[in-house]
Design a protein around this motif. Structure first.
Motif, PDB file in Angstrom:
ATOM      1  N   THR A 296       0.676  -1.044  -0.173  1.00 59.04           N
ATOM      2  CA  THR A 296       0.116  -0.032  -0.033  1.00 59.04           C
ATOM      3  C   THR A 296       0.957   1.140  -0.106  1.00 59.04           C
ATOM      4  OG1 THR A 296      -0.388   0.033   2.376  1.00 59.04           O
ATOM      5  CG2 THR A 296      -1.930  -1.044   1.025  1.00 59.04           C
ATOM      6  N   ALA A 297       1.983   1.228   0.715  1.00 62.64           N
ATOM      7  CA  ALA A 297       2.979   2.521   0.513  1.00 62.64           C
ATOM      8  C   ALA A 297       3.351   2.877  -0.807  1.00 62.64           C
ATOM      9  CB  ALA A 297       3.840   2.340   1.591  1.00 62.64           C
ATOM     10  N   ASN A 298       3.118   4.199  -1.101  1.00 62.66           N
ATOM     11  CA  ASN A 298       3.699   4.529  -2.542  1.00 62.66           C
ATOM     12  C   ASN A 298       4.404   5.998  -2.340  1.00 62.66           C
ATOM     13  OD1 ASN A 298       4.084   4.834  -5.331  1.00 62.66           O
ATOM     14  ND2 ASN A 298       1.912   5.663  -5.424  1.00 62.66           N
ATOM     15  N   PRO A 299       5.639   5.972  -1.590  1.00 63.24           N
ATOM     16  CA  PRO A 299       6.080   7.108  -1.374  1.00 63.24           C
ATOM     17  C   PRO A 299       6.693   7.741  -2.610  1.00 63.24           C
ATOM     18  CG  PRO A 299       7.652   5.411  -0.745  1.00 63.24           C
ATOM     19  CD  PRO A 299       5.928   4.787  -0.930  1.00 63.24           C
ATOM     20  N   ALA A 300       6.839   7.004  -3.654  1.00 65.86           N
ATOM     21  CA  ALA A 300       7.709   7.310  -4.770  1.00 65.86           C
ATOM     22  C   ALA A 300       6.482   8.025  -5.814  1.00 65.86           C
ATOM     23  CB  ALA A 300       8.076   6.338  -5.730  1.00 65.86           C
ATOM     24  N   GLY A 301       5.289   8.114  -5.356  1.00 63.76           N
ATOM     25  CA  GLY A 301       4.382   8.714  -6.227  1.00 63.76           C
ATOM     26  C   GLY A 301       3.938   8.155  -7.660  1.00 63.76           C
ATOM     27  N   ASP A 302       4.170   6.822  -7.711  1.00 67.66           N
ATOM     28  CA  ASP A 302       4.223   6.286  -9.065  1.00 67.66           C
ATOM     29  C   ASP A 302       3.106   5.271  -9.213  1.00 67.66           C
ATOM     30  OD1 ASP A 302       5.070   4.136  -7.373  1.00 67.66           O
ATOM     31  OD2 ASP A 302       7.079   3.788  -8.512  1.00 67.66           O
ATOM     32  N   GLY A 303       2.145   5.500  -8.320  1.00 60.00           N
ATOM     33  CA  GLY A 303       0.794   4.825  -8.591  1.00 60.00           C
ATOM     34  C   GLY A 303      -0.374   5.223  -8.133  1.00 60.00           C
ATOM     35  N   LEU A 304      -1.611   4.662  -8.232  1.00 60.17           N
ATOM     36  CA  LEU A 304      -2.980   5.184  -7.761  1.00 60.17           C
ATOM     37  C   LEU A 304      -2.775   5.205  -6.209  1.00 60.17           C
ATOM     38  CD1 LEU A 304      -5.228   3.220 -10.134  1.00 60.17           C
ATOM     39  CD2 LEU A 304      -4.433   5.516 -10.394  1.00 60.17           C
ATOM     40  N   VAL A 305      -3.360   6.196  -5.769  1.00 62.96           N
ATOM     41  CA  VAL A 305      -3.940   6.481  -4.190  1.00 62.96           C
ATOM     42  C   VAL A 305      -5.352   6.967  -4.141  1.00 62.96           C
ATOM     43  CG1 VAL A 305      -1.445   6.840  -3.571  1.00 62.96           C
ATOM     44  CG2 VAL A 305      -2.703   8.819  -4.262  1.00 62.96           C
ATOM     45  N   ILE A 306      -6.053   6.637  -2.757  1.00 65.04           N
ATOM     46  CA  ILE A 306      -7.079   7.196  -2.541  1.00 65.04           C
ATOM     47  C   ILE A 306      -6.783   8.706  -1.871  1.00 65.04           C
ATOM     48  CG2 ILE A 306      -8.824   7.094  -1.080  1.00 65.04           C
ATOM     49  CD1 ILE A 306      -8.610   4.149  -0.920  1.00 65.04           C
ATOM     50  N   THR A 307      -7.254   9.799  -2.625  1.00 68.55           N
ATOM     51  CA  THR A 307      -7.006  10.982  -1.952  1.00 68.55           C
ATOM     52  C   THR A 307      -8.082  11.722  -1.360  1.00 68.55           C
ATOM     53  OG1 THR A 307      -7.589  11.970  -4.155  1.00 68.55           O
ATOM     54  CG2 THR A 307      -5.214  11.728  -3.598  1.00 68.55           C
ATOM     55  N   GLU A 308      -9.471  11.011  -1.253  1.00 72.17           N
ATOM     56  CA  GLU A 308     -10.253  11.753  -0.628  1.00 72.17           C
ATOM     57  C   GLU A 308     -11.619  10.773  -0.395  1.00 72.17           C
ATOM     58  OE1 GLU A 308     -13.245  16.024  -0.933  1.00 72.17           O
ATOM     59  OE2 GLU A 308     -11.923  15.734  -2.427  1.00 72.17           O
ATOM     60  N   ALA A 309     -12.248  11.017   0.766  1.00 63.28           N
ATOM     61  CA  ALA A 309     -13.503  10.126   1.095  1.00 63.28           C
ATOM     62  C   ALA A 309     -14.500  10.964   1.822  1.00 63.28           C
ATOM     63  CB  ALA A 309     -13.121   8.952   1.700  1.00 63.28           C
ATOM     64  N   TYR A 310     -15.543  11.426   0.933  1.00 66.85           N
ATOM     65  CA  TYR A 310     -16.886  12.071   1.735  1.00 66.85           C
ATOM     66  C   TYR A 310     -17.919  10.992   2.161  1.00 66.85           C
ATOM     67  CZ  TYR A 310     -20.268  15.234   2.451  1.00 66.85           C
ATOM     68  OH  TYR A 310     -21.609  16.209   2.973  1.00 66.85           O
ATOM     69  N   LEU A 311     -18.161  10.938   3.457  1.00 66.89           N
ATOM     70  CA  LEU A 311     -18.719   9.897   3.958  1.00 66.89           C
ATOM     71  C   LEU A 311     -20.165  10.048   4.477  1.00 66.89           C
ATOM     72  CD1 LEU A 311     -15.536   8.358   5.526  1.00 66.89           C
ATOM     73  CD2 LEU A 311     -16.521   7.720   3.427  1.00 66.89           C
TER      74      LEU A 311
END
Length: 266
Positions: free
Chosen positions: A32-47
């Motif tokens: 899950t960790a992606n410190p390199a910024g080279d893959g998809l990430v969840i950036t926001e969730a409105y719940l």
């Protein structure tokens, strides 16, 4: 007149001149960790979409592509498991379409109460689903594959995970829950936007929701070395506006006070 430019100086040309509740589970062997910024990430969730006083009529999850190439979402899913769940996710939504380079993808989910009774429509929606995460605690994750999985036992298939509230599955410590008028948003960490450090409490903050219109990093400025005339150009704006310019010259007048806060260079 140039601001803060000494002989052989560098300046940016301005536009006008130039686990458990107490110890949440963490993932060994996680993907899950992606410190390199080279893959998809969840950036926001409105719940809390649809609740009385909510900003938006529906819940949503936003995904960001930090790379310079489009990413096809076929074969991936957004999944949700309750805060106390111990098995596979209760919901798995197969994703469709593509996320453009440096762009956001908004998955609209379900709603609380009566549909359309509270809040405005979610803008920039790319896909509609019945995803119904809790507003107070739970785990939302992006996975490789479209079948429901256990985010702990199958951590290698988890692309990114957001645990919030008193959930028993999160990246590091879970972040706090959001409210009717805020969403959980990935923030700048160590001067890197949308950084994934595998610690939800550090990566996410509660802010006013911005579906599909979050931060997109601007391109790095070009560097240019030339004469003052070349930097300034002949028009009303510098042809090198936004670049980092280096020049040589003689300071002919300085105005440290009086509103100019700069000097003339010749």
């Amino acid at each position: 007149m140039f601001r803060d430019m000494r002989p052989r100086s560098r300046a940016l040309i301005a536009a006008t001149t130039l686990g458990l509740i107490a110890a949440p589970l963490t993932f060994a062997q996680t993907a899950t960790a992606n410190p390199a910024g080279d893959g998809l990430v969840i950036t926001e969730a409105y719940l809390n979409g649809g609740s009385a006083g909510a900003t938006y009529s529906h819940k949503f999850v936003e995904i960001y592509n930090p790379t310079s190439d489009p990413i096809n979402l076929t074969g991936r899913s957004v999944q949700y498991r309750s805060a106390t769940g111990t098995g596979t996710a209760s919901t798995a939504v197969a994703l469709t379409g593509t996320v453009a380079a440096h762009d956001y993808y908004v998955l609209r989910g379900g709603f609380n109460g009566t549909e359309g009774a509270n809040g405005i429509a979610v803008p920039n929606v790319d896909q509609v689903s019945s995803l119904q995460p809790s507003g107070s605690a739970g785990s939302i994750f992006l996975a490789d594959g479209t079948s429901a999985i256990n985010p702990v036992a199958s951590a290698a298939s988890v692309v990114d995970l957001l645990g919030y509230g008193t959930t028993n599955a999160s990246e590091g410590a879970a972040t706090t829950a959001a409210s009717l008028t805020t969403s959980l948003q990935r923030q700048k960490v160590a001067d890197v936007e949308n950084k994934d450090t595998d610690v939800n409490s550090a990566d996410f903050s509660s802010l006013a929701p911005t579906p599909g219109s979050g931060y997109v990093a601007p391109p790095a400025p070009d560097e240019f070395e030339g004469t003052i005339a070349e930097i300034q150009g002949t028009g009303t704006a510098s042809p090198h506006e936004g670049d980092i310019a280096t020049t040589r010259g003689v300071v002919t007048a300085a105005y440290p006070t009086g509103g100019f806060s700069g000097f003339y260079i010749q």
